[in-house]
Design an enzyme around this catalytic site. Structure first.
Site, PDB file in Angstrom:
ATOM      1  N   HIS A   1     -32.624 -10.573 -14.139  1.00 18.66           N
ATOM      2  CA  HIS A   1     -31.667  -9.471 -13.957  1.00 18.66           C
ATOM      3  C   HIS A   1     -30.443  -9.936 -13.163  1.00 18.66           C
ATOM      4  CE1 HIS A   1     -35.543  -7.077 -14.215  1.00 18.66           C
ATOM      5  NE2 HIS A   1     -34.811  -6.495 -15.148  1.00 18.66           N
TER       6      HIS A   1
ATOM      7  N   GLN B   1     -34.971  -5.980 -28.824  1.00 19.34           N
ATOM      8  CA  GLN B   1     -34.202  -4.926 -28.153  1.00 19.34           C
ATOM      9  C   GLN B   1     -32.712  -5.231 -28.241  1.00 19.34           C
ATOM     10  OE1 GLN B   1     -35.095  -2.891 -24.256  1.00 19.34           O
ATOM     11  NE2 GLN B   1     -33.712  -4.432 -23.452  1.00 19.34           N
TER      12      GLN B   1
ATOM     13  N   MET C   1     -34.548  -1.402 -15.429  1.00 15.17           N
ATOM     14  CA  MET C   1     -35.590  -0.472 -14.989  1.00 15.17           C
ATOM     15  C   MET C   1     -36.099  -0.897 -13.608  1.00 15.17           C
ATOM     16  SD  MET C   1     -37.530   0.771 -18.396  1.00 15.17           S
ATOM     17  CE  MET C   1     -38.616  -0.601 -18.607  1.00 15.17           C
TER      18      MET C   1
ATOM     19  N   SER D   1     -40.186 -11.685 -16.048  1.00 20.24           N
ATOM     20  CA  SER D   1     -40.373 -10.303 -16.472  1.00 20.24           C
ATOM     21  C   SER D   1     -40.880  -9.510 -15.275  1.00 20.24           C
ATOM     22  CB  SER D   1     -41.424 -10.253 -17.591  1.00 20.24           C
ATOM     23  OG  SER D   1     -41.929  -8.942 -17.726  1.00 20.24           O
TER      24      SER D   1
END
Ligand code: PAF
Length: 290
Positions: A36, A152, A29, A184
């Site tokens: 990431h 998740q 996102m 995060s």
């Protein structure tokens, strides 16, 4: 790096990839951090081409204020991905992902009955909607997800298998700041004081892991008498002792079913999962206990 801002351009770019190529996919996102980038690098190590998507998926936000404040840093994200050797970036619009509103309800195998599930109604169904839609478009061989979002990850593994997607889900370790705070995108929303308080979460998890292993070992002989429920309460108290942090839940669950355990022997593998409010920011983290 080729950047596609709509579905037609992305399909065109995909059509140029040789059929023999193993495609590694990292859905995100945006507001990218080292966590990431570690997923993209892991993908690059094992695939011929890495595709990343950036899409702030509205259907997984049960709180409109959370969606509105979600950080958006596209220019910076592009630089980081380029440096990481990503070949193709897909930045779709809402209409590319949801040409009509998506009414699909997924069977998540009960994995959404604890942790984030009851506290964020509809969240995991929204994750399933966007991830399946992205898998249908990208058709990757491998998809990479971080263990920071443990629930998740379990849910994505579950529906990928149930729906027989030919995609292998690769779990990647949580990347932490040097003081232990799990990386995060939401960390950037913390005030300086909250940011200083936040590493307390991981400290409490590590302490709990030590207590749990002493307890599990001692069960073979002289039990310490600490149940999973007692340890969960201790973790919450420890975190809440910092006035800037408020534990929403601390749950010790069977790592496979995500059901809360009442006894240390209830499951082969156990995970301690927490959500903590540093208001209005909500942080989650987890640790393997056995
Ligand atoms: O973990 C995330 O960033 C999101 O939930 C995901 C998997 C990209 C789906 O929107």
């Amino acid at each position: 790096m080729t950047i596609c801002y709509n579905l037609a351009d992305f399909k065109q770019a995909l059509s140029l990839i040789p059929n023999s190529y193993k495609i590694g996919f990292v859905p995100t996102m945006g507001a990218l951090h080292h966590g990431h980038i570690s997923l993209a690098k892991r993908a690059k190590d094992s695939c011929n081409i890495v595709i990343v998507s950036i899409f702030v998926n509205p259907t997984q936000f049960n709180n409109p204020a959370d969606l509105a404040r979600y950080p958006r840093t596209l220019e910076d994200d592009c630089k980081k991905l380029e440096e990481a050797g990503v070949a193709l970036l897909f930045v779709p619009g809402v209409k590319d992902i949801y040409p009509q509103s998506d009414n699909r309800i997924f069977d998540l195998g009960g994995l959404d009955s604890t942790g984030e599930g009851p506290r964020r109604p509809g969240h995991f169904n929204g994750v399933a909607q966007v991830v399946t839609r992205l898998f249908d478009i990208v058709k990757p061989n491998y998809a990479f997800f971080g263990e920071k979002d443990f629930q998740q990850l379990s849910i994505i593994k579950h529906f990928t298998k149930e729906m027989q997607y030919p995609v292998e889900i690769i779990a990647c370790p949580t990347i932490r700041e040097s003081d232990g705070l799990a990386m995060s995108s939401r960390n950037t929303l913390l005030t300086k004081e909250q940011r200083e308080a936040a590493p307390e979460i991981y400290r409490a998890l590590v302490k709990a892991r030590e207590v749990a292993s002493a307890q599990i070992l001692s069960d073979n002989g002289n039990s310490l008498g600490i149940t999973p429920a007692m340890l969960s309460a201790m973790v919450a108290d420890e975190i809440n002792s910092n006035p800037l942090l408020e534990t929403e839940y601390a749950e010790i669950v069977n790592s496979l079913t995500l059901q809360i355990v009442t006894d240390w022997a209830d499951a082969e593998e156990l995970q301690l999962c927490v959500a903590v409010n540093a208001s209005p920011v909500r942080l989650i983290d987890n640790i393997k206990l056995k």
